[in-house]
Design a protein around this motif. Structure first.
Motif, PDB file in Angstrom:
ATOM      1  N   GLY A 198       0.805  -1.209   0.000  1.00 54.62           N
ATOM      2  CA  GLY A 198       0.000   0.000   0.000  1.00 54.62           C
ATOM      3  C   GLY A 198       0.839   1.259   0.000  1.00 54.62           C
ATOM      4  N   GLU A 199       0.156   2.355  -0.009  1.00 53.66           N
ATOM      5  CA  GLU A 199       0.799   3.668  -0.032  1.00 53.66           C
ATOM      6  C   GLU A 199       1.447   3.966   1.314  1.00 53.66           C
ATOM      7  OE1 GLU A 199       0.975   5.667  -2.772  1.00 53.66           O
ATOM      8  OE2 GLU A 199       0.111   3.930  -3.784  1.00 53.66           O
ATOM      9  N   PRO A 200       2.475   4.830   1.330  1.00 53.07           N
ATOM     10  CA  PRO A 200       3.070   5.225   2.606  1.00 53.07           C
ATOM     11  C   PRO A 200       2.046   5.971   3.463  1.00 53.07           C
ATOM     12  CG  PRO A 200       4.157   6.322   0.755  1.00 53.07           C
ATOM     13  CD  PRO A 200       3.093   5.468   0.187  1.00 53.07           C
ATOM     14  N   GLU A 201       2.280   5.970   4.765  1.00 52.43           N
ATOM     15  CA  GLU A 201       1.446   6.743   5.682  1.00 52.43           C
ATOM     16  C   GLU A 201       2.157   8.074   5.913  1.00 52.43           C
ATOM     17  OE1 GLU A 201      -0.475   3.186   8.363  1.00 52.43           O
ATOM     18  OE2 GLU A 201       1.262   4.257   9.133  1.00 52.43           O
ATOM     19  N   GLY A 202       1.427   9.176   5.774  1.00 51.79           N
ATOM     20  CA  GLY A 202       2.039  10.477   5.960  1.00 51.79           C
ATOM     21  C   GLY A 202       1.186  11.393   6.801  1.00 51.79           C
ATOM     22  N   GLU A 203       1.856  12.316   7.472  1.00 49.23           N
ATOM     23  CA  GLU A 203       1.144  13.303   8.281  1.00 49.23           C
ATOM     24  C   GLU A 203       1.985  14.564   8.381  1.00 49.23           C
ATOM     25  OE1 GLU A 203       0.716  11.754  12.240  1.00 49.23           O
ATOM     26  OE2 GLU A 203       2.843  11.298  12.384  1.00 49.23           O
ATOM     27  N   ALA A 204       1.307  15.683   8.566  1.00 49.20           N
ATOM     28  CA  ALA A 204       1.997  16.946   8.812  1.00 49.20           C
ATOM     29  C   ALA A 204       2.370  17.004  10.291  1.00 49.20           C
ATOM     30  CB  ALA A 204       1.110  18.125   8.447  1.00 49.20           C
ATOM     31  N   VAL A 205       3.598  17.433  10.571  1.00 52.32           N
ATOM     32  CA  VAL A 205       4.047  17.668  11.939  1.00 52.32           C
ATOM     33  C   VAL A 205       4.347  19.154  12.011  1.00 52.32           C
ATOM     34  CG1 VAL A 205       5.688  17.032  13.738  1.00 52.32           C
ATOM     35  CG2 VAL A 205       5.031  15.335  12.010  1.00 52.32           C
ATOM     36  N   ARG A 206       3.624  19.870  12.857  1.00 51.07           N
ATOM     37  CA  ARG A 206       3.663  21.337  12.882  1.00 51.07           C
ATOM     38  C   ARG A 206       4.486  21.877  14.048  1.00 51.07           C
ATOM     39  NH1 ARG A 206       0.486  22.208   8.849  1.00 51.07           N
ATOM     40  NH2 ARG A 206      -1.306  20.887   8.417  1.00 51.07           N
ATOM     41  N   ALA A 207       4.776  23.160  13.987  1.00 52.37           N
ATOM     42  CA  ALA A 207       5.555  23.826  15.035  1.00 52.37           C
ATOM     43  C   ALA A 207       4.991  23.483  16.412  1.00 52.37           C
ATOM     44  CB  ALA A 207       5.543  25.337  14.814  1.00 52.37           C
ATOM     45  N   GLY A 208       5.895  23.119  17.311  1.00 50.25           N
ATOM     46  CA  GLY A 208       5.519  22.757  18.669  1.00 50.25           C
ATOM     47  C   GLY A 208       5.274  21.274  18.864  1.00 50.25           C
ATOM     48  N   GLU A 209       5.265  20.500  17.769  1.00 51.67           N
ATOM     49  CA  GLU A 209       5.022  19.060  17.860  1.00 51.67           C
ATOM     50  C   GLU A 209       6.338  18.295  17.753  1.00 51.67           C
ATOM     51  OE1 GLU A 209       0.531  19.073  15.960  1.00 51.67           O
ATOM     52  OE2 GLU A 209       2.174  18.307  14.732  1.00 51.67           O
ATOM     53  N   VAL A 210       6.319  17.057  18.241  1.00 51.67           N
ATOM     54  CA  VAL A 210       7.499  16.205  18.237  1.00 51.67           C
ATOM     55  C   VAL A 210       7.094  14.790  17.833  1.00 51.67           C
ATOM     56  CG1 VAL A 210       7.306  15.566  20.687  1.00 51.67           C
ATOM     57  CG2 VAL A 210       9.546  15.556  19.596  1.00 51.67           C
ATOM     58  N   PHE A 211       7.992  14.059  17.216  1.00 46.96           N
ATOM     59  CA  PHE A 211       7.789  12.626  17.027  1.00 46.96           C
ATOM     60  C   PHE A 211       9.086  11.903  17.356  1.00 46.96           C
ATOM     61  CE2 PHE A 211       9.024  13.967  12.764  1.00 46.96           C
ATOM     62  CZ  PHE A 211       9.945  13.012  12.391  1.00 46.96           C
ATOM     63  N   CYS A 212       8.943  10.664  17.820  1.00 46.01           N
ATOM     64  CA  CYS A 212      10.083   9.851  18.239  1.00 46.01           C
ATOM     65  C   CYS A 212      10.196   8.619  17.346  1.00 46.01           C
ATOM     66  CB  CYS A 212       9.909   9.414  19.688  1.00 46.01           C
ATOM     67  SG  CYS A 212       9.777  10.791  20.845  1.00 46.01           S
ATOM     68  N   PHE A 213      11.390   8.045  17.306  1.00 47.90           N
ATOM     69  CA  PHE A 213      11.628   6.848  16.502  1.00 47.90           C
ATOM     70  C   PHE A 213      12.722   6.014  17.147  1.00 47.90           C
ATOM     71  CE2 PHE A 213      14.006  10.430  14.857  1.00 47.90           C
ATOM     72  CZ  PHE A 213      15.308   9.950  14.838  1.00 47.90           C
ATOM     73  N   ASP A 214      12.737   4.724  16.795  1.00 50.27           N
ATOM     74  CA  ASP A 214      13.813   3.859  17.272  1.00 50.27           C
ATOM     75  C   ASP A 214      14.708   3.482  16.096  1.00 50.27           C
ATOM     76  OD1 ASP A 214      12.647   1.708  15.885  1.00 50.27           O
ATOM     77  OD2 ASP A 214      11.755   0.843  17.685  1.00 50.27           O
ATOM     78  N   GLU A 215      15.690   2.644  16.363  1.00 52.11           N
ATOM     79  CA  GLU A 215      16.698   2.318  15.346  1.00 52.11           C
ATOM     80  C   GLU A 215      16.147   1.443  14.220  1.00 52.11           C
ATOM     81  OE1 GLU A 215      16.948  -0.686  18.654  1.00 52.11           O
ATOM     82  OE2 GLU A 215      16.713   1.463  18.519  1.00 52.11           O
ATOM     83  N   THR A 216      14.934   0.928  14.334  1.00 54.75           N
ATOM     84  CA  THR A 216      14.352   0.099  13.274  1.00 54.75           C
ATOM     85  C   THR A 216      13.456   0.904  12.333  1.00 54.75           C
ATOM     86  OG1 THR A 216      12.369  -0.490  14.535  1.00 54.75           O
ATOM     87  CG2 THR A 216      14.323  -1.884  14.841  1.00 54.75           C
ATOM     88  N   PHE A 217      13.261   2.162  12.610  1.00 51.02           N
ATOM     89  CA  PHE A 217      12.304   3.020  11.906  1.00 51.02           C
ATOM     90  C   PHE A 217      12.824   3.440  10.528  1.00 51.02           C
ATOM     91  CE2 PHE A 217       9.473   6.805  11.856  1.00 51.02           C
ATOM     92  CZ  PHE A 217       8.334   6.210  12.352  1.00 51.02           C
TER      93      PHE A 217
END
Length: 130
Positions: free
Chosen positions: A51-70
């Motif tokens: 399927g298609e990739p999953e995408g989202e806007a991340v705006r000023a003041g927001e954060v996202f985290c990831f691990d080494e498998t991401f």
């Protein structure tokens, strides 16, 4: 890039100057981390095998985290204007893996030194929409 005195973390500040600025799909080798959007917005996309990739806007003041498998891709959100992000890695980023598709449709990983600029390598598919 700045490293703490103990060598446990690496911090990067990135300015996204154009809507076309695109990291392509990549991983962070052995590093976990977080991205904080200081100004503007980025489009964050996660690679999916079906399927298609999953995408989202991340705006000023927001954060996202990831691990080494991401495996993910980032680009400036179209029309967001000047965008600045702060990236924190632990352990400090020493290498990234950049992904592309071979002529036979196979996923390929290319190791890239941390100081190298990330950009799409070969076909990456269409970016997700807003």
């Amino acid at each position: 890039m700045v490293r703490d005195r103990a060598g446990c973390q690496g911090i990067w500040a990135i300015s996204w100057m154009a809507d076309q600025h695109d990291t392509g799909y990549h991983d962070h080798h052995a590093s976990k981390g977080a991205v904080f959007v200081v100004r503007g917005a980025i489009r964050h996309e996660r690679l999916r095998l079906e399927g298609e990739p999953e995408g989202e806007a991340v705006r000023a003041g927001e954060v996202f985290c990831f691990d080494e498998t991401f495996i993910h891709r980032m680009r400036r959100e179209p029309g967001a204007g000047e965008t600045v992000t702060i990236h924190a890695y632990s352990p400090p980023l020493r290498q990234a893996g950049q992904y592309s598709e071979s002529e036979q449709g196979q996923l390929r990983r290319q190791a890239t030194p941390a100081e190298g600029q990330l950009a799409p390598k070969g076909p990456q598919g269409e970016p997700t929409e807003r």
